[in-house]
Design an enzyme around this catalytic site. Structure first.
Site, PDB file in Angstrom:
ATOM      1  N   ARG A 180       0.835  -1.216   0.000  1.00  0.00           N
ATOM      2  CA  ARG A 180       0.000   0.000   0.000  1.00  0.00           C
ATOM      3  C   ARG A 180       0.862   1.254   0.000  1.00  0.00           C
ATOM      4  NH1 ARG A 180      -5.501  -1.405   1.630  1.00  0.00           N
ATOM      5  NH2 ARG A 180      -5.446  -3.647   1.970  1.00  0.00           N
ATOM      6  N   SER A 184     -24.357 -13.678   7.698  1.00  0.00           N
ATOM      7  CA  SER A 184     -23.579 -12.533   7.250  1.00  0.00           C
ATOM      8  C   SER A 184     -23.380 -12.576   5.736  1.00  0.00           C
ATOM      9  CB  SER A 184     -22.223 -12.595   7.978  1.00  0.00           C
ATOM     10  OG  SER A 184     -21.337 -11.642   7.491  1.00  0.00           O
ATOM     11  N   SER A 198     -19.755  -0.925  -0.935  1.00  0.00           N
ATOM     12  CA  SER A 198     -18.917   0.165  -1.439  1.00  0.00           C
ATOM     13  C   SER A 198     -17.911  -0.245  -2.491  1.00  0.00           C
ATOM     14  CB  SER A 198     -18.186   0.825  -0.279  1.00  0.00           C
ATOM     15  OG  SER A 198     -17.148   0.000   0.164  1.00  0.00           O
ATOM     16  N   HIS A 237     -22.521   3.858   3.535  1.00  0.00           N
ATOM     17  CA  HIS A 237     -22.365   4.542   2.239  1.00  0.00           C
ATOM     18  C   HIS A 237     -23.674   5.117   1.719  1.00  0.00           C
ATOM     19  CE1 HIS A 237     -18.151   3.508   1.672  1.00  0.00           C
ATOM     20  NE2 HIS A 237     -18.469   2.425   2.358  1.00  0.00           N
ATOM     21  N   LYS A 276     -18.562   9.697   5.572  1.00  0.00           N
ATOM     22  CA  LYS A 276     -18.698   9.641   4.105  1.00  0.00           C
ATOM     23  C   LYS A 276     -19.487  10.891   3.677  1.00  0.00           C
ATOM     24  CE  LYS A 276     -17.124   5.328   4.578  1.00  0.00           C
ATOM     25  NZ  LYS A 276     -15.738   4.977   4.437  1.00  0.00           N
ATOM     26  N   THR A 329     -12.110   7.092  24.582  1.00  0.00           N
ATOM     27  CA  THR A 329     -12.454   8.516  24.693  1.00  0.00           C
ATOM     28  C   THR A 329     -13.511   8.892  23.651  1.00  0.00           C
ATOM     29  OG1 THR A 329     -10.242   8.964  25.493  1.00  0.00           O
ATOM     30  CG2 THR A 329     -11.443  10.839  24.584  1.00  0.00           C
TER      31      THR A 329
HETATM   32  N1  PLP Z   1     -18.996  -0.109   7.087  1.00  0.00           N
HETATM   33  C1  PLP Z   1     -18.697   0.008   5.790  1.00  0.00           C
HETATM   34  C2  PLP Z   1     -19.602  -0.635   4.792  1.00  0.00           C
HETATM   35  C3  PLP Z   1     -17.576   0.732   5.366  1.00  0.00           C
HETATM   36  O1  PLP Z   1     -17.286   0.832   4.069  1.00  0.00           O
HETATM   37  C4  PLP Z   1     -16.756   1.347   6.349  1.00  0.00           C
HETATM   38  C5  PLP Z   1     -15.564   2.150   5.997  1.00  0.00           C
HETATM   39  O2  PLP Z   1     -15.229   2.453   4.910  1.00  0.00           O
HETATM   40  C6  PLP Z   1     -17.092   1.183   7.691  1.00  0.00           C
HETATM   41  C7  PLP Z   1     -18.208   0.452   8.041  1.00  0.00           C
HETATM   42  C8  PLP Z   1     -16.227   1.788   8.761  1.00  0.00           C
HETATM   43  O3  PLP Z   1     -16.518   3.140   8.878  1.00  0.00           O
HETATM   44  P1  PLP Z   1     -15.414   4.164   9.465  1.00  0.00           P
HETATM   45  O4  PLP Z   1     -14.537   4.546   8.321  1.00  0.00           O
HETATM   46  O5  PLP Z   1     -16.215   5.287  10.003  1.00  0.00           O
HETATM   47  O6  PLP Z   1     -14.668   3.439  10.525  1.00  0.00           O
END
Ligand code: PLP
Length: 403
Positions: free
Chosen positions: A21, A136, A188, A216, A247, A277
């Site tokens: 990465r 899931s 996503s 998303h 987002k 926190t």
């Molecule tokens: N759920 C989905 C489908 C995501 O794509 C993401 C992050 O991209 C998350 C949860 C996690 O969200 P965060 O970036 O606020 O930790």
């Protein structure tokens, strides 16, 4: 000192596979989106960002910035602790009321990220349900998968958006066992949308709890930006709606909403909520302002959809392998990690276009892709420039032939 050579071997393997990465060092300057400055090896270069999840540019919205500044002046920059130990502030309380109201639920609970919200809520709820089984979707996000692992309960993975497979799994289970179906509205990496109503029908038939991730979708879908379940009129059929503020709302943090009892239980038992926190009040104030704006103003979303339509139309005409899906996310599949990195490097270096390669394990091997996200700040001309550049790069790298 330990011998860390094994880790450098792991890193070498990632590099050889093209999966190492590389973070692109950017400065996103408020008011100048979608442009950013790239700290390149040759010095500062201007690039157009085409992969941001700040879908509506709310991170740079003047009223959101102002809300953060005002709250910092009023409250300071930190929350002072966990929610239990002096870290609950009035902005937290009213934001939780706002998200509950947005989704038509009794209660909301905010977390420091969407990841944190999924992991903490799923693991806590499942641990509170003896002998629970979680169903899931195979394309669930890492945070949902991690929550299920931490729950240490049985997990059944059903094929992506496949109602037949979900039914088969549900019907093979003891009807008396507690069950939870965990899924996402907008996926996503593929840009496709779940058949939420039909999943709710199965949940009713087999008496399963529904857990929906709208990360998303919030801010974008539904008349007030409450997500896809709201757009389809089925919010009340979802037991727990999870989402984030990072987002379309352009800030950071996550949340869950649901019945008073479920949320109170998560608040009282989730380690990932209790022992960390809380979000800084200025961040919370900025989030709240962003939600308020998007609940009543459709302008930015309208602009977004016009641009999404044009981008898809151009990609269709160019014959590029973009994934035809109904959401605002536009993936273009390259199908090889090294080619994908080459596409991104060429676009950035020769055309001033910034996109990140998406590799395994985010997508399966052979499905490597770039993921285009257009925002209201992208002009029509920028969309044409992007598509011309993609066509050029596909030609230069012979990717039409490789496909
Ligand atoms: N759920 C989905 C489908 C995501 O794509 C993401 C992050 O991209 C998350 C949860 C996690 O969200 P965060 O970036 O606020 O930790």
């Amino acid at each position: 000192m330990i011998d860390d050579s094994i880790f450098s071997e792991h890193l070498q393997a990632l590099k050889a596979e093209g999966r190492y990465r590389i973070f692109v060092d950017l400065e996103r300057l408020a008011g100048q989106a979608p442009y950013a400055l790239w700290h390149s090896p040759m010095g500062l270069k201007k690039v157009t960002v085409w992969c941001s999840n700040d879908y509506l540019g709310m991170s740079q919205h003047p009223a959101v910035i102002e809300a953060m500044k005002k709250a910092a002046t009023k409250y300071g920059v930190g929350s002072g602790g966990t929610r239990n130990i002096s870290g609950t502030a009035h902005p937290h309380v009213i934001l939780e009321q706002e998200v509950a109201d947005l989704h038509g639920k009794e209660k909301g609970l905010i977390f420091t990220s969407g990841y944190n919200a999924n992991e903490a809520t799923i693991s806590t709820l499942a641990q509170g349900l003896p002998n629970c089984v979680i169903l899931s979707d195979e394309k669930n996000h890492a945070s949902i998968i991690q929550g299920i692992r931490a729950a240490r309960c049985e997990r059944r993975v059903f094929r992506h958006n496949d109602l037949g497979d979900l039914r088969a799994n549900l019907s093979s289970l003891d009807p008396k066992r507690p069950k939870m179906i965990a899924f996402i509205s907008v996926y996503s990496m593929d840009g496709d949308i779940a058949p939420i109503e039909a999943i709710c029908d199965l949940a009713d038939e087999f008496k399963a709890i529904t857990y929906l991730d709208e990360v998303h979708a919030v801010g974008l879908y539904g008349s007030q930006g409450a997500g896809v379940a709201a757009e389809r009129g089925v919010q009340d059929r979802i037991d727990i709606i999870q989402a984030n503020f990072a987002k379309a709302y352009g800030v950071m943090g996550g949340y869950v909403t649901g019945s008073r009892t479920l949320i109170d239980y998560v608040r009282s038992a989730a380690s990932g909520f209790i022992f960390t926190t809380s979000l800084p009040p200025p961040v919370v104030a900025a989030i709240h302002q962003s939600i308020r704006i998007l609940r009543q103003d459709y302008t930015l979303r309208k602009q977004l959809w016009q641009r999404v339509d044009l981008l898809k139309y151009r990609l269709e005409k160019s014959g590029l392998p973009y994934q035809r899906a109904t959401s605002h996310i536009v993936p273009v599949v390259v199908g090889n990690a090294i080619h994908c990195q080459n596409v991104c490097d060429l676009l950035r270096e020769d055309y001033g276009i910034y996109v990140q390669p998406i590799n395994y394990p985010t997508v399966p091997r052979g499905q490597e892709r770039i993921r285009l996200t257009v925002t209201p700040a992208h002009t029509i001309e920028m969309i044409h420039t992007l598509c011309d550049a993609l066509e050029d790069v596909w030609d230069r790298l012979n990717l039409y032939l490789a496909a």
